[in-house]
Write an enzyme that holds these catalytic residues in place. Sequence first.
Site, PDB file in Angstrom:
ATOM      1  N   CYS A  81       0.809  -1.213   0.000  1.00  0.00           N
ATOM      2  CA  CYS A  81       0.000   0.000   0.000  1.00  0.00           C
ATOM      3  C   CYS A  81       0.845   1.268   0.000  1.00  0.00           C
ATOM      4  CB  CYS A  81      -0.883   0.078   1.249  1.00  0.00           C
ATOM      5  SG  CYS A  81      -1.935  -1.315   1.492  1.00  0.00           S
TER       6      CYS A  81
ATOM      7  N   GLY B 112       1.491  -0.027  -5.012  1.00  0.00           N
ATOM      8  CA  GLY B 112       0.259  -0.799  -5.145  1.00  0.00           C
ATOM      9  C   GLY B 112      -0.426  -0.469  -6.450  1.00  0.00           C
TER      10      GLY B 112
ATOM     11  N   ASN C 246      -1.450   1.762   5.586  1.00  0.00           N
ATOM     12  CA  ASN C 246      -0.331   1.030   4.999  1.00  0.00           C
ATOM     13  C   ASN C 246       0.264   0.176   6.113  1.00  0.00           C
ATOM     14  OD1 ASN C 246       3.014   1.948   3.846  1.00  0.00           O
ATOM     15  ND2 ASN C 246       1.853   0.102   3.482  1.00  0.00           N
ATOM     16  N   GLY C 247       0.284  -1.124   5.899  1.00  0.00           N
ATOM     17  CA  GLY C 247       0.832  -2.018   6.917  1.00  0.00           C
ATOM     18  C   GLY C 247      -0.039  -3.241   7.065  1.00  0.00           C
TER      19      GLY C 247
ATOM     20  N   TYR D 151      14.360  -2.023  -1.704  1.00  0.00           N
ATOM     21  CA  TYR D 151      13.519  -2.239  -2.884  1.00  0.00           C
ATOM     22  C   TYR D 151      12.232  -1.434  -2.936  1.00  0.00           C
ATOM     23  CZ  TYR D 151      10.554  -4.674  -6.264  1.00  0.00           C
ATOM     24  OH  TYR D 151       9.734  -4.956  -7.304  1.00  0.00           O
TER      25      TYR D 151
END
Length: 490
Positions: free
Chosen positions: A20, A46, A121-122, A262
């Site tokens: 996300c 995402g 997000n998570g 990344y």
Amino acid sequence: MTSTRTLPWDFDGDKLREECGIFGVIGTRDAASVVALGLHALQHRGQEAVGITSFDGTEFYSRRGLGHVTENFSSAAVLAELPGEMAAGHVRYSTTGGSGLRNVQPLFADLARGGFAIAHNGNISNALHLKHELVNKGAIFQSTSDTEVIIHLIATSRYPTLLDRFIDALRMVEGAYSLVCMTPKRMIACRDPLGIRPLVMGRIGDATVFASETVALDIVGAEFVREIEPGELVEVRQDGRISSHRPFGQVSPRPCIFEHVYFSRPDSVMGGRSVYEVRKRIGVELARESAIDADLIVPVPDSGVPAAIGFAQQSGIPFELGIIRSHYVGRTFIQPTDGARHAGVKRKHNANRAIVAGKRIVLIDDSIVRGTTSLQIVQMMRDAGAKEVHFRVASPPTEHSCFYGVDTPERSKLLAAQMDVAAMSAFIQADSLAFVSIDGLYRAVGEAQRNAASPQHCDACFTGDYPTRLTDLSEREVPAQLTMLAERAA
Ligand code: SF4
């Protein structure tokens, strides 16, 4: 060597994927347009679904869709349906692809104290546990997303104010969360006590902006103010007043180290360091640790490029683009058959035969997950006439699954969880294989070494040292994330 071997693993998505990206703005006209632009800069976090919710002082407006930001939010007519000076949005990667609109964020609920929108997000590692408790008390869930648990915890909290209810809810969850939330009176941004997932704050004029990465601030023309601190909750009222709360006490932070390897865009700054510079630095460490006599350094595009530059600078071996990536190939996982997927990798990456033929090359990639793409790329180099193909990886072996909002295969599918480095090298058919050490990675992000007693980052996918309890995992003994579990059960 041929490329016709039947692969034991599907190579689709042979990368860890951030699930996300979030973005919010308060205090500007056409807030939804700013959010759409910000989400576009976060598209790499995402690509499966996107949503924006706005508030115009009276009403909340929401629009959510499957696909990319430009497919859903590029028309003025669509953005005109999201009026107001406050808006938040979310891009999502879905592991199943069939999860549908009900899980697309921001999620919204009408609570007793007014409307509440949340973009997350998570991943909450005790969400199933909490969900069972809530369902037993009569809660009815609309989605299979772990994020909805937070909404129900707020709804059932006994504290008088919405802010206190929100804090009360967050005290019950474990895992990773960076959140941007909206109520009729304020925008709230916060990070979990360990700061596992990133979140930054910026300004455009009088408006306050929150985003997963600094690149999104750059793209909307916002000035970077600071990171939201681990465990911090920042509240921005409609009149622009900002207050900071620290409801969780002091905990040593553990931000995700893989963001540097990344996930984040290389033009972002994270933890005060340029992501691009850190990646180059990892290449330098890798060259120091696993030097090799070779003719060319060849990056696996695009994510291996900065580490390959660092490796080349440190080793003195020339850097060349021995693999050319087409930017016009559809994502391989939507191809219907194994054959089509196989062709997909070849259409996406092609050997630059004139450069690699007859050469001893060192391929540099950011990580090896299942190893299937690595095998394809090594074969591609050999088919193009490379004399030797050595593989160097800009992260330690990925041996463990992530439970903090990153899509990882089950542990049994991770190549490094099944084999030692020598066996992995044989599997991908390289002449040699080496990974940067965990201390080399820590040096690249500016530490002297990993502090084993109190690690400075989350590095659990390399070490298995998870910084939180994994309640759902230990209760179910199924190594999958909530969303996947719930959707399988649906
Ligand atoms: S397990 Fe790995 S990918 Fe997940 S948060 Fe930790 S370091 Fe990041």
